[in-house]
Scaffold this active site. Structure first.
Site, PDB file in Angstrom:
ATOM      1  N   ARG A 106       1.536  -4.839  -8.919  1.00 22.42           N
ATOM      2  CA  ARG A 106       2.412  -4.154  -9.296  1.00 22.42           C
ATOM      3  C   ARG A 106       3.384  -5.021  -9.846  1.00 22.42           C
ATOM      4  NH1 ARG A 106       4.920  -1.092  -4.098  1.00 22.42           N
ATOM      5  NH2 ARG A 106       6.337  -1.153  -5.067  1.00 22.42           N
ATOM      6  N   ARG A 161      -4.351  -5.606   2.983  1.00 23.56           N
ATOM      7  CA  ARG A 161      -3.584  -4.210   3.464  1.00 23.56           C
ATOM      8  C   ARG A 161      -3.352  -3.683   2.251  1.00 23.56           C
ATOM      9  NH1 ARG A 161       1.501  -8.151   5.708  1.00 23.56           N
ATOM     10  NH2 ARG A 161      -0.233  -9.389   7.679  1.00 23.56           N
ATOM     11  N   ASP A 211       0.078  -1.095   0.362  1.00 25.19           N
ATOM     12  CA  ASP A 211       1.299  -1.007   0.956  1.00 25.19           C
ATOM     13  C   ASP A 211       1.663   0.534   0.853  1.00 25.19           C
ATOM     14  OD1 ASP A 211       2.500  -3.586   0.641  1.00 25.19           O
ATOM     15  OD2 ASP A 211       2.986  -4.029  -1.318  1.00 25.19           O
TER      16      ASP A 211
END
Lengths: 248, 248
Positions: A195, A50, A52
């Site tokens: 992140r 995935r 974000d």
């Protein structure tokens, strides 16, 4: 039934991430609609992982099944014409029927781009950072990541992950005239991991955190210890590697 | 009173061109508002030339007057913080009090970018062209432009121009792996000129127009003879040159 790998790139700005969600446009959903339209049957795709909301991909892979695809150049032309301009299929190739875009991926690489100078053409594609950053010190801290194998401190608290072990192969800052680019490669990434790492390394670069404190954060295995996450727009999934035996 | 030159770059996608218009956001208007805000008095700017809706600038210049600007680094930081992310001031420098961004510009360069492959990160920044193009033939035609000095055939019909003479210094297509880039430099450009030239050269590249027909169009001095305009999103004002004596 044959299985195919799609090589996909996308600008994530206008999507709620890769994964299909209720009431929100995702890359996966947009891709499935385009494929179902041109192949005239319901198509589901499985991505390598995935990304974000607002995160981009220079190279993402996804597999899907169909009896017969036909000429790949014709398929690429048609699917790219149907897809919006911010999603592109770069390639399609047949793989072994049991090849799996997510489980067979061996290494994943991300890059995180910090913009050091205002550039009107980079909106949504960099984190515009105004701090004075000590890059050698940030690279010292990045090196420490390679000594550990549990990154719960950099994982989102709400997660489906059953464990937090990741093998980080490389993690390095590259200094360019107008950009600072973080390159990181691992066998897997936890949700929000890059992140959170970038946000914490920037604290080190600003002199707000020592190398010892950074190492302590990794060891603490608690998300609350780390710095706040760097914003999504600077993050790019950049490469996903597979063993050659999955290709027919 | 001192006069200053601003070096400006902008992504034109969200603007109705450079020039102030009623009921439509322009780059000039956005710039004047930002300057007026941080300098605390009404500021008007004069650009080196106009760009149309959706056209970008890698380097545009504009002059404005003020008693005293203060430290340029501080000014740049403040004005860029107030401006939206798709407009950037790259530099500011004092010029002679009678220096003029429009009338003193000696050479202007544009580039026009044709995208040969779908790229999700280039939306609004290229003309995605699906034709097979004969680049050497397009360069033959581009060379013909250098032999003439009246380009009414490539000017918009509605124009404030009093004459159509332009001195074209160079005009050339550059072939890159995924792009075809047209570079053109002239002392002045008529409204819509580069896009009309590119649209017509693409007809040559597609084999729809011979070199003789292309030359005939230039000679005809009537806009209706030329091909339709290439779309604005591929066009960039790329360089504006001034004589050194205007700088103090």
């Amino acid at each position: 039934m044959k299985r195919y790998f799609l090589e996909v790139a996308y600008k994530g700005t206008n999507y709620h991430g890769w994964q299909i969600q209720e009431n929100a446009g995702s890359v996966q959903d947009t891709l499935q609609r385009a494929l179902s339209k041109i192949l005239r049957r319901p198509i589901q795709v499985m991505g390598s992982g995935r990304t974000d909301t607002g995160v981009h991909a220079l190279q993402q892979f996804a597999h899907f099944d169909i009896d017969e695809l036909g000429a790949s150049s014709d398929f690429l032309k048609r699917v790219n014409a149907v897809l919006p301009s911010d999603i592109g299929i770069l390639d399609v190739r047949e793989v072994a029927p049991d090849a799996h875009a997510r489980f067979d991926a061996t290494w994943r690489s991300y890059r995180y781009v910090i913009g050091l100078r205002k550039d009107p053409f980079e909106d949504g594609l960099v984190w515009r950072c105004f701090y004075e950053l000590d890059v050698p010190q940030m690279n010292e801290a990045a090196n420490l990541l390679l000594r550990f194998d549990d990154f719960e401190s950099f994982s989102r608290v709400k997660t489906e992950a059953t464990h937090f072990r990741c093998k980080i192969k490389s993690a390095k800052w590259e200094q360019k005239p107008n950009h600072l680019i973080f390159h990181i490669t691992a066998n897997r990434f936890l949700r929000g991991m890059v992140r959170a790492i970038v946000g914490t390394l920037v604290l080190v670069g600003r002199g707000r955190m020592t190398l010892e404190e950074f190492e302590g954060i990794i060891k603490a295995k608690r998300r609350v210890e780390a710095g706040s996450s760097a914003p999504p727009q600077g993050l790019f999934l950049s490469e996903v590697l597979y063993p050659v035996h999955i290709f027919v």
